[in-house]
Motif scaffolding. Structure first.
Motif, PDB file in Angstrom:
ATOM      1  N   VAL A  49       0.848  -1.186   0.000  1.00 17.82           N
ATOM      2  CA  VAL A  49       0.000   0.000   0.000  1.00 17.82           C
ATOM      3  C   VAL A  49       0.888   1.243   0.000  1.00 17.82           C
ATOM      4  O   VAL A  49       1.771   1.386   0.857  1.00 17.82           O
ATOM      5  CB  VAL A  49      -0.941   0.012   1.215  1.00 17.82           C
ATOM      6  CG1 VAL A  49      -1.743   1.307   1.278  1.00 17.82           C
ATOM      7  CG2 VAL A  49      -1.875  -1.192   1.164  1.00 17.82           C
ATOM      8  N   GLY A  50       0.649   2.134  -0.929  1.00 18.56           N
ATOM      9  CA  GLY A  50       1.422   3.363  -1.018  1.00 18.56           C
ATOM     10  C   GLY A  50       0.941   4.429  -0.056  1.00 18.56           C
ATOM     11  O   GLY A  50      -0.089   4.294   0.620  1.00 18.56           O
ATOM     12  N   GLY A  51       1.684   5.518  -0.020  1.00 17.55           N
ATOM     13  CA  GLY A  51       1.393   6.585   0.919  1.00 17.55           C
ATOM     14  C   GLY A  51       0.097   7.310   0.659  1.00 17.55           C
ATOM     15  O   GLY A  51      -0.483   7.903   1.578  1.00 17.55           O
ATOM     16  N   LEU A  52      -0.412   7.284  -0.577  1.00 15.13           N
ATOM     17  CA  LEU A  52      -1.688   7.931  -0.864  1.00 15.13           C
ATOM     18  C   LEU A  52      -2.855   7.100  -0.353  1.00 15.13           C
ATOM     19  O   LEU A  52      -3.705   7.586   0.400  1.00 15.13           O
ATOM     20  CB  LEU A  52      -1.818   8.159  -2.373  1.00 15.13           C
ATOM     21  CG  LEU A  52      -0.929   9.246  -2.977  1.00 15.13           C
ATOM     22  CD1 LEU A  52      -1.026   9.216  -4.502  1.00 15.13           C
ATOM     23  CD2 LEU A  52      -1.338  10.615  -2.454  1.00 15.13           C
ATOM     24  N   ALA A  53      -2.935   5.846  -0.777  1.00  9.92           N
ATOM     25  CA  ALA A  53      -4.081   5.010  -0.405  1.00  9.92           C
ATOM     26  C   ALA A  53      -4.143   4.766   1.092  1.00  9.92           C
ATOM     27  O   ALA A  53      -5.235   4.678   1.676  1.00  9.92           O
ATOM     28  CB  ALA A  53      -4.029   3.680  -1.154  1.00  9.92           C
ATOM     29  N   TYR A  54      -2.972   4.653   1.747  1.00 13.10           N
ATOM     30  CA  TYR A  54      -2.993   4.353   3.181  1.00 13.10           C
ATOM     31  C   TYR A  54      -3.825   5.356   3.957  1.00 13.10           C
ATOM     32  O   TYR A  54      -4.566   4.999   4.863  1.00 13.10           O
ATOM     33  CB  TYR A  54      -1.573   4.308   3.748  1.00 13.10           C
ATOM     34  CG  TYR A  54      -1.609   4.151   5.257  1.00 13.10           C
ATOM     35  CD1 TYR A  54      -1.935   2.918   5.820  1.00 13.10           C
ATOM     36  CD2 TYR A  54      -1.402   5.234   6.099  1.00 13.10           C
ATOM     37  CE1 TYR A  54      -2.032   2.776   7.193  1.00 13.10           C
ATOM     38  CE2 TYR A  54      -1.495   5.095   7.474  1.00 13.10           C
ATOM     39  CZ  TYR A  54      -1.809   3.862   8.016  1.00 13.10           C
ATOM     40  OH  TYR A  54      -1.922   3.717   9.381  1.00 13.10           O
ATOM     41  N   PHE A  55      -3.735   6.626   3.583  1.00 15.39           N
ATOM     42  CA  PHE A  55      -4.424   7.658   4.340  1.00 15.39           C
ATOM     43  C   PHE A  55      -5.922   7.699   4.089  1.00 15.39           C
ATOM     44  O   PHE A  55      -6.619   8.550   4.637  1.00 15.39           O
ATOM     45  CB  PHE A  55      -3.808   9.021   4.055  1.00 15.39           C
ATOM     46  CG  PHE A  55      -2.657   9.338   4.963  1.00 15.39           C
ATOM     47  CD1 PHE A  55      -2.803   9.287   6.329  1.00 15.39           C
ATOM     48  CD2 PHE A  55      -1.425   9.685   4.445  1.00 15.39           C
ATOM     49  CE1 PHE A  55      -1.745   9.571   7.179  1.00 15.39           C
ATOM     50  CE2 PHE A  55      -0.363   9.974   5.281  1.00 15.39           C
ATOM     51  CZ  PHE A  55      -0.520   9.917   6.655  1.00 15.39           C
ATOM     52  N   THR A  56      -6.437   6.803   3.258  1.00 16.97           N
ATOM     53  CA  THR A  56      -7.878   6.778   3.030  1.00 16.97           C
ATOM     54  C   THR A  56      -8.591   5.747   3.899  1.00 16.97           C
ATOM     55  O   THR A  56      -9.818   5.735   3.962  1.00 16.97           O
ATOM     56  CB  THR A  56      -8.203   6.471   1.553  1.00 16.97           C
ATOM     57  OG1 THR A  56      -7.837   5.105   1.244  1.00 16.97           O
ATOM     58  CG2 THR A  56      -7.449   7.412   0.626  1.00 16.97           C
ATOM     59  N   ASN A  57      -7.836   4.868   4.569  1.00 16.53           N
ATOM     60  CA  ASN A  57      -8.508   3.742   5.245  1.00 16.53           C
ATOM     61  C   ASN A  57      -9.338   4.169   6.445  1.00 16.53           C
ATOM     62  O   ASN A  57     -10.319   3.527   6.798  1.00 16.53           O
ATOM     63  CB  ASN A  57      -7.506   2.639   5.625  1.00 16.53           C
ATOM     64  CG  ASN A  57      -6.380   3.131   6.507  1.00 16.53           C
ATOM     65  OD1 ASN A  57      -6.529   4.059   7.294  1.00 16.53           O
ATOM     66  ND2 ASN A  57      -5.230   2.495   6.381  1.00 16.53           N
ATOM     67  N   GLY A  58      -8.958   5.273   7.089  1.00 18.38           N
ATOM     68  CA  GLY A  58      -9.714   5.717   8.250  1.00 18.38           C
ATOM     69  C   GLY A  58     -11.112   6.193   7.917  1.00 18.38           C
ATOM     70  O   GLY A  58     -11.994   6.199   8.786  1.00 18.38           O
ATOM     71  N   VAL A  59     -11.345   6.602   6.662  1.00 17.22           N
ATOM     72  CA  VAL A  59     -12.680   7.053   6.282  1.00 17.22           C
ATOM     73  C   VAL A  59     -13.688   5.926   6.472  1.00 17.22           C
ATOM     74  O   VAL A  59     -14.792   6.124   6.985  1.00 17.22           O
ATOM     75  CB  VAL A  59     -12.687   7.555   4.822  1.00 17.22           C
ATOM     76  CG1 VAL A  59     -14.104   7.894   4.382  1.00 17.22           C
ATOM     77  CG2 VAL A  59     -11.792   8.772   4.678  1.00 17.22           C
ATOM     78  N   GLU A  60     -13.311   4.715   6.060  1.00 16.81           N
ATOM     79  CA  GLU A  60     -14.222   3.586   6.178  1.00 16.81           C
ATOM     80  C   GLU A  60     -14.304   3.044   7.604  1.00 16.81           C
ATOM     81  O   GLU A  60     -15.342   2.532   8.020  1.00 16.81           O
ATOM     82  CB  GLU A  60     -13.787   2.468   5.234  1.00 16.81           C
ATOM     83  CG  GLU A  60     -13.934   2.816   3.760  1.00 16.81           C
ATOM     84  CD  GLU A  60     -13.616   1.631   2.885  1.00 16.81           C
ATOM     85  OE1 GLU A  60     -14.478   0.729   2.786  1.00 16.81           O
ATOM     86  OE2 GLU A  60     -12.507   1.592   2.317  1.00 16.81           O
ATOM     87  N   SER A  61     -13.199   3.150   8.353  1.00 16.97           N
ATOM     88  CA  SER A  61     -13.215   2.590   9.715  1.00 16.97           C
ATOM     89  C   SER A  61     -13.697   3.594  10.752  1.00 16.97           C
ATOM     90  O   SER A  61     -13.840   3.259  11.924  1.00 16.97           O
ATOM     91  CB  SER A  61     -11.819   2.077  10.098  1.00 16.97           C
ATOM     92  OG  SER A  61     -10.889   3.145  10.150  1.00 16.97           O
TER      93      SER A  61
END
Length: 445
Positions: A238-250
Motif C-alpha cells: 500500500v502506497g502513501g496515498l491510499a494508506y491515508f484513506t482507510n480511516g474514512v471507512e473505519s
C-alpha cells in the motif's frame, strides 16, 4: 521556551484562526513511502478482499515515557483507565484540555511496568511532555519525530501493518504457524526472520490484522519475510496515498484541532510550543469557516471514544468532560457522495481525492454538520466523507448536501453565498465498513 512561540504567532496573526486558516492547502502525505505501487483503487481493494502491507515507519512520531512516575503522569493528563492497563496492551490515548475537548488522540503502548510508548501526531506527546516536565514527575522522555521533521537518519522503529481477509493466513505462513491467541490491541514479543518483533493485534481499515514493530535496523529482513509469506496470497503493498484513506471507512477522525488556542490557563503551554510546531502549522480549510477557533474543537464523545473514558481518577478536564457526557452533540456518520455530482464537481476522473477540509454539510440551505475526512474509495465507486451532523439528520438514508469549496477566511462572512457547488450525499453509518462496524470494535477498550 521556543522562539517564536505558538503564542507569538497567534498574537501576530490577531487570532488562532487567522494563523491556521489556509485555503487550498494540499493534504499532508507520507514521507519516504512511495505514493503508489499498483494503483490507488487496487491498493484500497487489497485490504478489503485479499491482504495488504502498509509501511508505517515514517509518518508518525514516537515518544517513550519512562520512569517511576510514568503511570501517575499519564493518568493525570488523560481520561484513560490505568487500573486495567496490562503490559503489552495498547489503548487509544485520550488527553483532554480543561474544557473537556480533546488535544489529539494517539496510540499508547505499555511496554513494561514503568515504560510506555505514545505514537501518532506530536500534539498529544507535547501535552504529556509539558506536564511531565513542569509537574515535577520522575520521568524521562525520548522522542523520535516523524520523517518529515527528522532532518537525517532513519527512524528508531519499523512498523509494518498486515491487514485484510487473508492477513492471519499470511501471519501463519510467515511464522510457521499461528501466533499465540492475542486480544485486540494486545501484543506479544516474538521473532521473525531471526529478529525480535512486537506483534500487535490490530487493523486500521476494519479488517483483521497485525502491526509488527521492531528495531529499524531489522526492517529489511522482516519486510522480506512478510513479502515472501504474502506472495502466494496476492499480497499488495500500500502506497502513501491510499494508506491515508482507510480511516474514512473505519470511522477514525485523524486530525481534530487541539483544544489549546484560547484558554488563558494554557498561555504558558502555548509559549512552550514553537510556532513551526504541529500545533502552529496544522492548517484548517474548507467551506466551513468560523472566526472562533473553539468552533473547531471536538469532544472525545464526538469522536466515539466514550468507551475509552474512565472517571475513576482525577485528570485535567475531568469535570468538564463529565458534564459533557450526556450533553447533546452531533453524531459521527459517513456521507456517501452522489456519483453524478462527484463527476459534475470533481470531473470525470476524480483522481486522488483526499482532504481533511472542514466542509459545510447542509439541509435545505441550513448548516447541519461539518466534514472531517473525505476520500475517493475506488472499490465503493464514489467519494466517502466522515462527518459530524446534527442528530435529526443522522439517520441512515437521510439526504444532505456538502458545500464544496474554499472559504477565503477573515473578512468574508462565514455564511456568505460564495457560489460553491453542492454535492448531494446520503447519510450512512460510521464505521462504513461492515466488519469494522460489527466485529472490529467489539473488544476495543
Amino acid at each position: 521556551m521556543n522562539a517564536p512561540s505558538l503564542q507569538d504567532g497567534i498574537d501576530r496573526a490577531g487570532s488562532a484562526i487567522n494563523l491556521l486558516w489556509k485555503p487550498g492547502v494540499a493534504p499532508w502525505t507520507v514521507p519516504v513511502v512511495q505514493p503508489e505501487y499498483v494503483g490507488w483503487s487496487e491498493e484500497q481493494n487489497a485490504w478489503r478482499s485479499t491482504v495488504a502491507l502498509s509501511d508505517l515507519s515514517y509518518h508518525m512520531s514516537d515518544t517513550v515515557i519512562e520512569g517511576p512516575d510514568a503511570t501517575k503522569l499519564l493518568s493525570a493528563v488523560s481520561a484513560n483507565n490505568y487500573e486495567n492497563f496490562a503490559i503489552g496492551q495498547a489503548k487509544q490515548f485520550v488527553p483532554v484540555s480543561y474544557d473537556g475537548n480533546i488535544i489529539v488522540d494517539g496510540i499508547l503502548l505499555r511496554e513494561s511496568e514503568n515504560r510506555y510508548t505514545l505514537t501518532g501526531v506530536p500534539a498529544a506527546q507535547n501535552w504529556v511532555k509539558y506536564h511531565g516536565t513542569t509537574g515535577g514527575y520522575d520521568v524521562e522522555f525520548s522522542t523520535d519525530p516523524d520523517s518529515s521533521v527528522r532532518k537525517d537518519g532513519d527512524p528508531k522503529l519499523f512498523r509494518y501493518q498486515i491487514q485484510g481477509p487473508l492477513a492471519l493466513e499470511l501471519v501463519e505462513r510467515a511464522f510457521g504457524g499461528p501466533l499465540p491467541e492475542t486480544k485486540f490491541f494486545h501484543s506479544i514479543v516474538t521473532e521473525l526472520a531471526g529478529k525480535p518483533v512486537r506483534a500487535l493485534r490490530h487493523g486500521m481499515a476494519g479488517q483483521a490484522g497485525y502491526e509488527f514493530i521492531g528495531d529499524y535496523a531489522d526492517h529489511a529482513e522482516v519486510k522480506a519475510a512478510l513479502m515472501a509469506a504474502g506472495e502466494p496470497l496476492g499480497l499488495v503493498l500500500v502506497g502513501g496515498l491510499a494508506y491515508f484513506t482507510n480511516g474514512v471507512e473505519s470511522g477514525w477522525v485523524p486530525t481534530p484541532t487541539p483544544a489549546i488556542y484560547t484558554d488563558p490557563r494554557l498561555e504558558d503551554y502555548r509559549r512552550s510550543l514553537g510556532l513551526f510546531s504541529y500545533e502552529g502549522q496544522k492548517p484548517l480549510n474548507g467551506s466551513f469557516f468560523s472566526e472562533d477557533i473553539e468552533d473547531y474543537y471536538l469532544s472525545p464523545y464526538d469522536l466515539g471514544y466514550g468507551r475509552s473514558i474512565s472517571f475513576n481518577h482525577d485528570f485535567i478536564g475531568r469535570e468538564a468532560l463529565l458534564a459533557a457526557k450526556d450533553a447533546p452533540r452531533r453524531t459521527k456518520v459517513t456521507l456517501e457522495f452522489d456519483v453524478d455530482d462527484v463527476h459534475r464537481v470533481l470531473g470525470d476522473d476524480p483522481g486522488h481525492t483526499l482532504t481533511y477540509a472542514r466542509h459545510r454539510v447542509e439541509s435545505e440551505g441550513e448548516l447541519v454538520g461539518v466534514t472531517y475526512y473525505t476520500a475517493l474509495i475506488g472499490p465503493v465507486g464514489t467519494v466517502l466523507s466522515l462527518a459530524l451532523v446534527d442528530a435529526e439528520h443522522a439517520t441512515p438514508g437521510t439526504r444532505v448536501e456538502v458545500v464544496w469549496g474554499e472559504h477565503p477566511g477573515a473578512g468574508t462572512a462565514p455564511d456568505a453565498d460564495l457560489g460553491f457547488p453542492r454535492i448531494r450525499a446520503t447519510v450512512q453509518t460510521s464505521p462504513y465498513d461492515e466488519f469494522a462496524r460489527t466485529q472490529y470494535r467489539l473488544n476495543r477498550v
